[in-house]
Design an enzyme around this catalytic site. Structure first.
Site, short mmCIF file in Angstrom:
data_model
loop_
_atom_site.label_atom_id
_atom_site.label_comp_id
_atom_site.label_asym_id
_atom_site.label_seq_id
_atom_site.Cartn_x
_atom_site.Cartn_y
_atom_site.Cartn_z
N TYR A 165 4.85 5.47 -13.16
CA TYR A 165 6.26 5.22 -12.81
C TYR A 165 7.10 4.58 -13.61
O TYR A 165 8.20 4.00 -13.54
CB TYR A 165 6.07 3.85 -12.03
CG TYR A 165 5.20 4.27 -10.32
CD1 TYR A 165 4.62 5.62 -10.31
CD2 TYR A 165 4.41 3.59 -9.83
CE1 TYR A 165 3.98 6.06 -8.63
CE2 TYR A 165 3.30 3.68 -8.56
CZ TYR A 165 3.18 5.60 -8.11
OH TYR A 165 2.44 5.59 -7.07
N HIS A 224 -5.32 8.28 -9.57
CA HIS A 224 -3.87 8.53 -9.24
C HIS A 224 -5.51 9.56 -8.34
O HIS A 224 -4.30 9.96 -6.87
CB HIS A 224 -3.31 8.60 -10.66
CG HIS A 224 -1.33 8.47 -9.25
ND1 HIS A 224 -1.53 7.58 -8.80
CD2 HIS A 224 -1.24 9.52 -9.06
CE1 HIS A 224 -0.69 7.54 -8.33
NE2 HIS A 224 -0.24 8.30 -7.89
N1 NAP Z 1 -1.40 7.16 -4.98
C1 NAP Z 1 -0.42 7.50 -4.43
O1 NAP Z 1 -0.29 9.19 -4.75
C2 NAP Z 1 1.06 7.15 -4.14
C3 NAP Z 1 2.45 7.94 -4.10
C4 NAP Z 1 3.18 7.57 -3.21
C5 NAP Z 1 3.50 6.17 -3.34
N2 NAP Z 1 2.37 5.22 -3.84
C6 NAP Z 1 2.72 3.62 -3.75
O2 NAP Z 1 3.23 3.48 -2.38
C7 NAP Z 1 3.99 2.66 -2.91
C8 NAP Z 1 5.24 2.98 -1.54
O3 NAP Z 1 6.04 4.31 -1.52
P1 NAP Z 1 7.24 4.27 -0.18
O4 NAP Z 1 8.20 4.17 -1.07
O5 NAP Z 1 6.96 5.82 -0.30
O6 NAP Z 1 6.55 3.30 0.55
P2 NAP Z 1 7.99 3.38 1.92
O7 NAP Z 1 7.32 1.61 2.67
O8 NAP Z 1 7.39 4.98 3.18
O9 NAP Z 1 9.83 3.89 2.05
C9 NAP Z 1 9.82 2.90 1.73
C10 NAP Z 1 11.36 3.33 0.97
O10 NAP Z 1 12.36 3.47 2.48
C11 NAP Z 1 12.97 3.24 2.32
N3 NAP Z 1 13.33 2.66 3.41
C12 NAP Z 1 12.85 1.85 4.69
N4 NAP Z 1 13.04 1.30 5.60
C13 NAP Z 1 14.39 2.94 5.32
C14 NAP Z 1 14.91 3.44 7.24
N5 NAP Z 1 15.51 2.79 7.89
N6 NAP Z 1 15.89 4.30 6.81
C15 NAP Z 1 15.84 4.65 5.39
N7 NAP Z 1 15.36 4.71 4.20
C16 NAP Z 1 13.98 3.41 4.59
C17 NAP Z 1 13.09 1.29 1.51
O11 NAP Z 1 14.47 1.80 1.70
P3 NAP Z 1 15.26 0.98 0.29
O12 NAP Z 1 14.89 0.34 -1.06
O13 NAP Z 1 16.72 1.10 0.62
O14 NAP Z 1 14.74 -0.52 0.65
C18 NAP Z 1 11.87 2.48 0.37
O15 NAP Z 1 13.28 2.41 -0.47
C19 NAP Z 1 4.68 2.97 -3.56
O16 NAP Z 1 5.92 1.72 -4.35
C20 NAP Z 1 3.86 3.59 -4.75
O17 NAP Z 1 3.02 2.21 -4.90
C21 NAP Z 1 1.69 5.57 -3.80
#
Ligand code: NAP
Length: 266
Positions: A51, A97
């Site tokens: 990241y 990961h």
């Molecule tokens: N281990 C792995 O392979 C892996 C893979 C992926 C992620 N992760 C971890 O999980 C964390 C969270 O992942 P994620 O970002 O995919 O989580 P998520 O909770 O699914 O998505 C968060 C994103 O959704 C957006 N969002 C929320 N509500 C929304 C709506 N109503 N309309 C449009 N967009 C909306 C937010 O935008 P805004 O910023 O505008 O609020 C935010 O950027 C990552 O940061 C990482 O640490 C791990």
């Protein structure tokens, strides 16, 4: 709803909500948002070298005023570099990961975990073996391979969890539950972003509309009178009592109402 802690398989606890740093940018932008996460109460942070903002996470952690012991840190691969970037002596949870990172194979990567345990870089490395490290994106079959030769179980398996992948993930969740491995679910909001016209987004928006309007009515300091023929909907109404809108959200709904005024029924 309150975010409680979840017990790991050594009976220690981790906060049940975490702030992830993927796509949170670099430099001041990343520090600001990670700072904001700490300031609203997140005490569990999920970072990864890939990241490219671990230094920013470290800076935010130091600026937060939180004691190191009061913040939970998850990171993936290359632990020594990550500790340096974060400016910490250890991380709480060390994650592999994904299966493609288990190179050249799962047994070898667990040997690496054992070395990390001996180095003291990961807090939950326990003397008995491997239970202090976690995995990510492991399927049931891969977990079975791992458990076959691991002395102890991993603490967590971090996998994607949203309604449109549950046909694939439910077996993993059930397997982990049976084995005492905590599941960390990432990307719960993905349908809202990637499948905007899909059925999950439609139902989520429908429920949100209902909960939001009840919460908005509550914000006006009135007794909210609603009704339904459906038990599930009544449960939702009750749970909406825990849901509080931000002042700006209330103002935005107020403004939307004023922009399209209607008459009262006669
Ligand atoms: N281990 C792995 O392979 C892996 C893979 C992926 C992620 N992760 C971890 O999980 C964390 C969270 O992942 P994620 O970002 O995919 O989580 P998520 O909770 O699914 O998505 C968060 C994103 O959704 C957006 N969002 C929320 N509500 C929304 C709506 N109503 N309309 C449009 N967009 C909306 C937010 O935008 P805004 O910023 O505008 O609020 C935010 O950027 C990552 O940061 C990482 O640490 C791990």
């Amino acid at each position: 709803m309150t975010w409680d802690t979840i017990a790991l398989n050594d009976a220690s606890h981790i906060p049940s909500v975490a702030f992830g740093t993927w796509r949170r940018g670099n430099g001041e932008e990343a520090i600001d948002i990670i700072n904001s996460a700490f300031s609203v109460g997140f005490t569990h942070i999920d970072t990864a070298q890939a990241y490219r903002n671990e230094a920013e996470a470290g800076a935010a952690l130091r600026a937060s005023g939180l004691k190191r012991k009061d913040v939970m840190t998850d990171i993936d691969a290359s632990i020594r570099n990550s500790c340096e970037a974060l400016g910490v002596d250890y991380v709480d949870l060390y994650l592999i990961h994904g299966p493609k990172h288990a190179k050249p194979d799962i047994p070898t990567i667990w040997k690496k975990g054992e070395a990390i345990k001996e180095s003291g870089l990961a807090k939950y490395m326990c003397p008995a073996g491997f239970e202090s490290i976690g995995v990510s994106n492991f399927t049931v079959d891969l977990l079975k391979i791992l458990l076959e030769f691991a002395t102890n179980k991993p603490y967590v398996n971090q996998i994607m969890v949203h309604p449109q992948v549950m046909h694939l993930q439910m077996p993993v969740i059930e397997f982990c539950r049976k084995e005492g491995i905590v599941v960390e679910g990432y990307s719960p909001c993905l349908p809202l972003i990637h499948y905007v016209d899909g059925p999950v987004t439609a139902i989520a928006q429908q429920i949100a509309r209902r909960l939001v309007l009840l919460a908005w009515a509550k914000s006006k300091g009135v007794v909210v009178i609603t009704s339904s023929t459906k038990l599930e909907r009544l449960k939702d109404y009750i749970s909406a009592g825990d849901f509080e809108l931000y002042t700006d959200d209330v103002k935005a709904i107020d403004a939307a109402g004023m922009s399209d005024p209607k008459e009262l029924p006669s």
